[in-house]
Design an enzyme around this catalytic site. Sequence first.
Site, short mmCIF file in Angstrom:
data_model
loop_
_atom_site.label_atom_id
_atom_site.label_comp_id
_atom_site.label_asym_id
_atom_site.label_seq_id
_atom_site.Cartn_x
_atom_site.Cartn_y
_atom_site.Cartn_z
N GLU A 1 2.32 3.69 -4.14
CA GLU A 1 1.73 2.38 -4.44
C GLU A 1 2.71 1.53 -5.24
O GLU A 1 2.91 0.36 -4.95
CB GLU A 1 0.42 2.55 -5.22
CG GLU A 1 -0.70 3.23 -4.46
CD GLU A 1 -1.43 2.33 -3.49
OE1 GLU A 1 -1.06 1.15 -3.32
OE2 GLU A 1 -2.41 2.82 -2.87
N ASP B 1 -4.23 -2.58 -3.51
CA ASP B 1 -5.52 -1.90 -3.70
C ASP B 1 -5.39 -0.78 -4.74
O ASP B 1 -6.28 0.04 -4.89
CB ASP B 1 -6.07 -1.37 -2.38
CG ASP B 1 -5.19 -0.32 -1.72
OD1 ASP B 1 -4.20 0.13 -2.33
OD2 ASP B 1 -5.49 0.05 -0.57
N ASP C 1 -1.39 -0.27 5.03
CA ASP C 1 -1.91 1.10 5.09
C ASP C 1 -1.36 1.82 6.32
O ASP C 1 -0.92 2.96 6.23
CB ASP C 1 -3.44 1.08 5.10
CG ASP C 1 -4.01 2.49 5.15
OD1 ASP C 1 -3.81 3.25 4.17
OD2 ASP C 1 -4.64 2.83 6.17
N HIS D 1 -9.22 -0.67 2.56
CA HIS D 1 -9.99 -0.42 3.79
C HIS D 1 -11.20 -1.34 3.89
O HIS D 1 -12.28 -0.93 4.29
CB HIS D 1 -10.42 1.05 3.86
CG HIS D 1 -9.27 1.99 3.66
ND1 HIS D 1 -8.29 2.18 4.61
CD2 HIS D 1 -8.93 2.75 2.60
CE1 HIS D 1 -7.40 3.04 4.14
NE2 HIS D 1 -7.75 3.40 2.93
N ASP E 1 0.85 -1.19 0.00
CA ASP E 1 0.00 0.00 0.00
C ASP E 1 0.88 1.24 0.00
O ASP E 1 2.03 1.20 0.47
CB ASP E 1 -0.93 0.03 1.21
CG ASP E 1 -2.16 0.93 0.99
OD1 ASP E 1 -2.38 1.38 -0.16
OD2 ASP E 1 -2.88 1.19 1.96
N GLY E 2 0.35 2.30 -0.55
CA GLY E 2 1.03 3.58 -0.56
C GLY E 2 0.08 4.66 -0.10
O GLY E 2 -1.14 4.49 -0.18
#
Length: 161
Positions: A50, A73, A133, A123, A12-13
Amino acid sequence: MSFSDTVVIYTDGASSGNPGPGGYGTVLKYKQHRKELSEGFRLTTNNRMELLAVIKGLEALKGEGLNVLIYSDSKYVVDAVAKGWLWGWQKKGFKGKKNPDLWQKFIPLYNRHKVKFQWVKGHAGIEENERCDELAVESGKGHNLKADLGYERENGTKGLF
């Protein structure tokens, strides 16, 4: 690809503002082994983080030809590879595309292994994605954040800070 012999990478970024300070979070899992990676930058974008999360996960792998499953994501990253857009961008020298420095770093890492991407909704309560995250957000809040030189060079902000 057998799941038992697969390295699983969650990524995640994040950035606070786009551009703004940001970071990436990566969790690597293989059998009973687990490793977390994260890093923060003073000025970057969400898409760069990301993609950098994926790059850092692939860079951490030892050996070649590994089965790798990456959960992300980021539609930007997943679709660029899965839908083949990346290879067209590469053929055109990334002309008019964002983040060519990172994509050029990604390609040889991708080619070293047997990589599959799986998009996941952000999320959505997926434990390792949520952890990524947290890592990404927290690393972007740190002090003495590093320069994302690729972003700063591309956007003429080098030397402003």
